[in-house]
Design an enzyme around this catalytic site. Structure first.
Site, PDB file in Angstrom:
ATOM      1  N   PHE A   1       0.806  -1.220   0.000  1.00 52.34           N
ATOM      2  CA  PHE A   1       0.000   0.000   0.000  1.00 52.34           C
ATOM      3  C   PHE A   1       0.843   1.276   0.000  1.00 52.34           C
ATOM      4  CE2 PHE A   1       0.351  -1.198   4.516  1.00 52.34           C
ATOM      5  CZ  PHE A   1       0.767  -0.012   5.096  1.00 52.34           C
TER       6      PHE A   1
ATOM      7  N   ASN B   1      -9.125   7.002   4.371  1.00 57.92           N
ATOM      8  CA  ASN B   1      -9.509   7.010   5.797  1.00 57.92           C
ATOM      9  C   ASN B   1      -9.416   8.385   6.468  1.00 57.92           C
ATOM     10  OD1 ASN B   1      -6.759   7.045   5.982  1.00 57.92           O
ATOM     11  ND2 ASN B   1      -6.578   5.229   7.275  1.00 57.92           N
TER      12      ASN B   1
ATOM     13  N   GLU C   1       7.324  13.343  12.906  1.00 58.76           N
ATOM     14  CA  GLU C   1       6.368  13.934  11.960  1.00 58.76           C
ATOM     15  C   GLU C   1       6.223  15.443  12.166  1.00 58.76           C
ATOM     16  OE1 GLU C   1       3.862   9.749  11.535  1.00 58.76           O
ATOM     17  OE2 GLU C   1       2.892  11.435  12.546  1.00 58.76           O
TER      18      GLU C   1
END
Ligand code: IDP
Ligand code: MG
Length: 151
Positions: free
Chosen positions: A59, A114, A128
């Site tokens: 993915f 999502n 992040e």
């Protein structure tokens, strides 16, 4: 209080489907402080770094394509236990398994769409946040409701 920060992103489908306000409202209603926020048309190299941990998985490429396909809203939330609280509010990765009342449970059906991203732990959160924001883009401030919200 142990202050934590987490990185949250409203993904392209969340922006395109008009859920920016609803998602921000959920965090605000919960009493969570937003300390940084911006809309980003994500460059491929940023998306690849962000999902670098998933490189090699089937993915990975589709997820990178999805994230760069249209603008996202990136933000930093701050508060006690905010990493876990935000993950709880987002629901399980696959919206078809996410509980009603969660963002993914209320708005999605498919794992590849999502709606929202949230850091999954302290290490990923700091990675992040540093990847998406400069120090100057993060605001240090108090909210007037803190004395009524924090025990
Ligand atoms: P998370 O977003 O809940 O932390 P991760 O397992 O870290 O979930 O996966 C990162 C993102 O990659 C997911 O949010 C989703 O967009 C995408 N993804 C993960 N697994 C799949 C899959 O099996 N099919 C399609 N996309 C996936
Ligand atoms: Mg993850």
């Amino acid at each position: 209080m142990v202050k934590e920060r987490t990185f949250i992103m409203i993904k392209p489908d969340g922006v395109q489907r008009g859920f920016i306000g609803n998602i921000l409202n959920r965090f605000e209603q919960k009493g969570i402080k937003i300390v940084a926020m911006k809309m980003v048309k994500v460059p491929r190299d940023l998306a690849e770094k962000h999902y670098g941990i998933h490189r090699g998985k089937p993915f990975f490429e589709p997820t990178v394509e999805y994230i760069i396909s249209s603008p996202v809203v990136a933000m930093v939330l701050e508060g006690e236990n905010v990493i876990n609280i935000a993950r709880m509010m987002m629901g399980k990765t696959n919206p078809s398994e996410a509980a009603p009342g969660t963002i993914r449970g209320d708005f999605g059906q498919f794992i590849g769409r999502n709606i929202v991203h949230g850091s999954d732990g302290a290490d990923t959160a700091s990675f992040e946040i540093n990847l998406w924001f400069t120090k100057e883009e993060i605001a240090e401030y108090s909210r007037i409701d803190e004395e009524w919200l924090i025990e």
